[in-house]
Design an enzyme around this catalytic site. Sequence first.
Site, PDB file in Angstrom:
ATOM      1  N   GLU A   1      41.972  30.803  40.828  1.00 24.83           N
ATOM      2  CA  GLU A   1      40.831  31.787  40.890  1.00 24.83           C
ATOM      3  C   GLU A   1      40.462  32.184  42.306  1.00 24.83           C
ATOM      4  O   GLU A   1      40.051  31.408  43.041  1.00 24.83           O
ATOM      5  CB  GLU A   1      39.683  30.890  40.280  1.00 24.83           C
ATOM      6  CG  GLU A   1      38.432  31.956  40.047  1.00 24.83           C
ATOM      7  CD  GLU A   1      37.403  31.364  39.737  1.00 24.83           C
ATOM      8  OE1 GLU A   1      36.019  31.994  40.064  1.00 24.83           O
ATOM      9  OE2 GLU A   1      37.162  30.262  38.909  1.00 24.83           O
TER      10      GLU A   1
ATOM     11  N   ARG B   1      34.733  37.572  46.816  1.00 28.04           N
ATOM     12  CA  ARG B   1      33.594  37.235  47.730  1.00 28.04           C
ATOM     13  C   ARG B   1      33.961  37.722  49.168  1.00 28.04           C
ATOM     14  O   ARG B   1      33.216  37.643  50.079  1.00 28.04           O
ATOM     15  CB  ARG B   1      33.193  35.934  47.814  1.00 28.04           C
ATOM     16  CG  ARG B   1      32.563  35.485  46.692  1.00 28.04           C
ATOM     17  CD  ARG B   1      32.250  33.857  46.889  1.00 28.04           C
ATOM     18  NE  ARG B   1      32.072  33.251  45.539  1.00 28.04           N
ATOM     19  CZ  ARG B   1      31.919  31.840  45.406  1.00 28.04           C
ATOM     20  NH1 ARG B   1      31.441  31.127  46.458  1.00 28.04           N
ATOM     21  NH2 ARG B   1      31.732  31.442  44.145  1.00 28.04           N
TER      22      ARG B   1
ATOM     23  N   THR C   1      34.068  35.825  40.575  1.00 22.31           N
ATOM     24  CA  THR C   1      33.122  36.519  40.836  1.00 22.31           C
ATOM     25  C   THR C   1      33.200  37.931  40.451  1.00 22.31           C
ATOM     26  O   THR C   1      32.771  38.895  41.351  1.00 22.31           O
ATOM     27  CB  THR C   1      32.913  36.104  42.373  1.00 22.31           C
ATOM     28  OG1 THR C   1      33.290  35.073  42.681  1.00 22.31           O
ATOM     29  CG2 THR C   1      31.551  36.213  42.548  1.00 22.31           C
TER      30      THR C   1
ATOM     31  N   LYS D   1      32.689  29.180  31.319  1.00 26.76           N
ATOM     32  CA  LYS D   1      32.285  28.451  32.725  1.00 26.76           C
ATOM     33  C   LYS D   1      30.892  28.054  32.683  1.00 26.76           C
ATOM     34  O   LYS D   1      29.797  28.736  32.456  1.00 26.76           O
ATOM     35  CB  LYS D   1      32.748  29.451  33.863  1.00 26.76           C
ATOM     36  CG  LYS D   1      32.463  28.871  34.989  1.00 26.76           C
ATOM     37  CD  LYS D   1      32.931  29.653  36.165  1.00 26.76           C
ATOM     38  CE  LYS D   1      31.538  30.505  37.176  1.00 26.76           C
ATOM     39  NZ  LYS D   1      32.503  30.974  38.282  1.00 26.76           N
TER      40      LYS D   1
END
Length: 204
Positions: A42, A46, A69, A129
């Site tokens: 993953e 960011r 994200t 998640k």
Amino acid sequence: MTTTIADIMRAAPVIPVLVIEDAAQARPLAEALVKGGLRVLEVTLRTGAAIEAIAEMKKVEGAIVGAGTVVNTDQFKQVMDADVEFIVSPGLTERLADPIIASGVPFLPGIANAGDIMRGLDLGLTHFKFFPAETSGGLKALKALAAPFYQAKFCPTGGVSLASAPEWLAFDPVLCVGGSWITPKGASVAQVETLAREAAGLRD
């Protein structure tokens, strides 16, 4: 061929959550993780290098590369252009979920409470998640949440460590955990491979 989020979550006990500052490091990092037994990667959005890092990691045989994200539809379009194999978001909104679900790409949205799970179930989702796992009450909280939602499966992420992962993984609705401890800042490729092998062995 891995096609569902359930398949992806069952591919390894730990999904490394990767923050990549320099895309040149992406491929060697992915090679070390896959060699160590962690195929699902993953890459979080960011940093400015994330999209390029995804492209580099996709060159590694055996790697299943996704974007994390993802928080808005612009980012969703970006990662779809990068041909990601799954998408992870820290939360769940219909505005983001609708186009992802319609695209058919495996999707793992973040949830932290019963309302989030109910929203997900309404959208036809059953895999989530649990984030941020430790500060949302830890395993005790997830056990309480999972009880009324028997069909839901989870990947706790946020504050999970090598020491706490086995306890999470021992809980049936937990298919895997997410963690950043496998790629500590400044670690060499050899160190990452060792940490990956250790993490991959958590279900042995």
